[in-house]
Design a protein around this motif. Structure first.
Motif, PDB file in Angstrom:
ATOM      1  N   LYS A  26       0.957  -1.244  -0.004  1.00  0.00           N
ATOM      2  CA  LYS A  26       0.074  -0.054   0.014  1.00  0.00           C
ATOM      3  C   LYS A  26       0.788   1.241  -0.001  1.00  0.00           C
ATOM      4  O   LYS A  26       2.088   1.266   0.481  1.00  0.00           O
ATOM      5  N   VAL A  29      -0.918   3.441   4.933  1.00  0.00           N
ATOM      6  CA  VAL A  29      -1.833   2.605   5.971  1.00  0.00           C
ATOM      7  C   VAL A  29      -1.651   3.636   7.032  1.00  0.00           C
ATOM      8  O   VAL A  29      -0.809   4.139   7.598  1.00  0.00           O
ATOM      9  N   ILE A  31      -2.963   3.615  10.998  1.00  0.00           N
ATOM     10  CA  ILE A  31      -3.428   2.800  12.033  1.00  0.00           C
ATOM     11  C   ILE A  31      -4.288   3.618  13.076  1.00  0.00           C
ATOM     12  O   ILE A  31      -3.706   4.600  14.005  1.00  0.00           O
ATOM     13  N   LEU A  52      -4.455   3.576  -0.208  1.00  0.00           N
ATOM     14  CA  LEU A  52      -4.463   3.542   1.095  1.00  0.00           C
ATOM     15  C   LEU A  52      -5.474   2.869   1.792  1.00  0.00           C
ATOM     16  O   LEU A  52      -6.492   2.175   1.201  1.00  0.00           O
ATOM     17  N   LEU A  53      -5.130   2.613   3.179  1.00  0.00           N
ATOM     18  CA  LEU A  53      -5.878   1.775   4.039  1.00  0.00           C
ATOM     19  C   LEU A  53      -5.999   2.048   5.371  1.00  0.00           C
ATOM     20  O   LEU A  53      -5.262   2.511   6.197  1.00  0.00           O
ATOM     21  N   ILE A  55      -6.685   1.057   9.284  1.00  0.00           N
ATOM     22  CA  ILE A  55      -6.960  -0.186  10.112  1.00  0.00           C
ATOM     23  C   ILE A  55      -7.265   0.037  11.385  1.00  0.00           C
ATOM     24  O   ILE A  55      -6.571   0.801  11.976  1.00  0.00           O
ATOM     25  N   LYS A 103     -10.313  -1.530   7.330  1.00  0.00           N
ATOM     26  CA  LYS A 103     -10.778  -2.995   8.229  1.00  0.00           C
ATOM     27  C   LYS A 103     -10.949  -2.711   9.423  1.00  0.00           C
ATOM     28  O   LYS A 103     -10.248  -1.951  10.165  1.00  0.00           O
ATOM     29  N   TYR A 119      -1.050  -7.204  10.843  1.00  0.00           N
ATOM     30  CA  TYR A 119      -2.384  -7.225  11.505  1.00  0.00           C
ATOM     31  C   TYR A 119      -2.988  -8.455  11.737  1.00  0.00           C
ATOM     32  O   TYR A 119      -2.721  -9.452  10.641  1.00  0.00           O
ATOM     33  N   ILE A 129       1.433  -6.349   5.193  1.00  0.00           N
ATOM     34  CA  ILE A 129       1.283  -5.127   4.517  1.00  0.00           C
ATOM     35  C   ILE A 129       2.488  -4.218   4.472  1.00  0.00           C
ATOM     36  O   ILE A 129       2.999  -3.890   5.384  1.00  0.00           O
ATOM     37  N   ALA A 131       4.137  -1.000   3.359  1.00  0.00           N
ATOM     38  CA  ALA A 131       3.564   0.478   3.308  1.00  0.00           C
ATOM     39  C   ALA A 131       4.831   1.408   2.698  1.00  0.00           C
ATOM     40  O   ALA A 131       5.980   1.146   3.165  1.00  0.00           O
ATOM     41  N   ILE A 134       3.434   5.485   6.667  1.00  0.00           N
ATOM     42  CA  ILE A 134       2.427   4.923   7.992  1.00  0.00           C
ATOM     43  C   ILE A 134       2.112   6.456   8.560  1.00  0.00           C
ATOM     44  O   ILE A 134       2.785   7.038   8.672  1.00  0.00           O
TER      45      ILE A 134
END
Length: 438
Positions: A26, A29, A31, A52-53, A55, A103, A119, A129, A131, A134
């Protein structure tokens, strides 16, 4: 049973569930899916980052705001008064409308120095993942009774203020009827009002310091309006009761915050709420070897909220505990934009200036300045209540920036803005911020 399994991978699959065969990648990411994480994601998306993601370990986005049903949020960011869930929904709707992936029920258990995130969740098992950047936005946790070492038994009826808030506001469970609150942080003040509105009798709010650590408006609206006494310079020195709390002994404290013999007072109660400070959730940060600030207990960052590990940013209450969620969002926008510039290779670093806290200042954020191509806000808290305040930023003995405030309090975060031309004229590699007042 394990003897029948052919290899270690099968044992891991049994214990953890399915494992991803290939490492995912990614650009960014984030967090944590609270107000900081969501605002950072929206900010990065607005600067062109699509891969992007987010979590989030909880079952929904929004973080602690989901249980804060009182109003007072959003006055700076949205120019209107919102409840916590309403404020969270503003950002959750942005996440949904923009199609930013997230997620839920997913716990980050490790982040390596080369930005590999691990994770776990029930559906996917263990996932890794890699990244490019972050953003750490894990929030904070409450300090518990164990950290206070209060003498006495261990009966039922002792809660952190946030836990009691969740029981009442989200689960519909009343925690007690005769209440003493230790600590005058904002959550404690708000819970004094909440317990009163639910029919409980709040006997007292005790604060070990000679001043409240909460916002002035919360003292007025949550204590004064309900005739709840605030006992400054007091702490709980003993807990009474076996199965259920029966009462507490409180005592006055001296200038060194030690109980004064002969000042003991017994208060009958069945519930004790602890509002004795918040601690940034920096276990993952420590595991990455990122430099931490001993005062904030968060990462040391520059004005872009980049940590000592390149490409890793930090924002919100995991960086330093904020008094207003609006400031959390403001800081998250900074981190999101900076992460986007880092990913696209647009970062500028032409300075290396250390920012230090001096007279009457407990901490500063950021702790360093890495460029002079934009104005910089330096956030800080004072150590004491002061009137007729002068804020002075100095380069060695030379004053480079000044500001005034009518009053400052340790419970309320302040800031001073340094313009680009001021930053360009700083010749040394260190500036200090001090506060002078009455």
């Amino acid at each position: 049973m394990f003897a029948r399994l052919e290899n270690q991978a099968e044992i891991q699959e049994l214990l953890w569930g399915r494992r991803s065969e290939n490492m995912q990648t990614k650009d960014l990411v984030i967090i944590g899916g609270g107000p900081a994480g969501m605002a950072a994601a929206v900010s990065a998306y607005g600067k062109g980052i699509r891969d992007l993601l987010i979590i989030e370990r909880d079952e929904s986005l929004g973080g602690i705001l989901q249980q804060c049903i009182h109003n007072g949020f959003g006055l700076h960011m949205f120019k209107e008064e919102l409840t916590g869930p309403e404020y969270a929904w503003r950002y959750e709707k942005m996440i949904l409308d923009l199609g930013i992936p997230f997620k839920l029920n997913s716990m980050v258990v490790d982040i390596s120095k080369d930005k590999v995130i691990t994770y776990v969740n029930e559906e996917e098992g263990e996932v890794k993942i890699k990244a490019k950047a972050i953003i750490l936005a894990m929030g904070c946790r409450e300090r518990s009774r164990g950290a206070l070492n209060i003498p006495g038994t261990r009966p039922a009826g002792i809660y952190t203020a946030g836990t009691a808030q969740k029981f009442i506001n989200m689960m519909g469970l009343m925690v007690g009827r005769q209440v003493v609150i230790l600590g005058s942080g904002d959550i404690g003040l708000i819970m004094a009002r909440r317990m009163t509105l639910e029919g409980a009798s709040v006997k007292a709010v005790c604060e070990i310091m000679p001043y409240s650590s909460g916002l002035a408006r919360n003292i007025v609206q949550c204590l004064d309006d309900f005739n709840i006494p605030l006992k400054l310079g007091h702490t709980v020195t003993k807990i009474h009761g076996k199965d259920r709390l029966e009462g507490v002994t409180i005592s006055k404290v001296d200038e060194n915050r030690r109980p004064i013999p002969g000042t003991e007072e017994y208060i009958e109660c069945d519930t004790l709420l602890l509002s004795v400070g918040l601690i940034p959730e920096n276990e993952l940060t420590k595991g990455m070897g990122i430099e931490l600030d001993g005062s904030t207990r968060g990462a040391v960052v520059d004005q872009n909220r980049e940590t000592s590990l390149e490409g890793v940013f930090s924002c919100g209450n995991v960086l330093h505990v904020h008094d207003l969620v609006d400031y959390v969002s403001e800081e998250a926008y900074i981190a999101g934009e900076a992460a986007a510039r880092y990913i696209k290779g647009e970062r500028v670093k032409n300075k290396n200036i250390s920012v230090t806290a001096s007279d009457n200042v407990s901490y500063v954020v950021p702790q360093r300045i890495s460029s002079d191509n934009e104005k910089v806000k330096i956030y800080f808290r004072t150590k004491n209540e002061l009137d007729n305040v002068q804020i002075i930023v100095s380069d060695c003995e030379k004053v480079v920036c000044k500001a005034k405030r009518r009053k400052t309090k340790p419970g309320e975060m302040e800031y001073v803005t340094m313009a680009e031309d001021v930053l360009k004229n700083i010749k040394g590699n260190e500036i200090s911020l001090k506060v002078i007042g009455e």
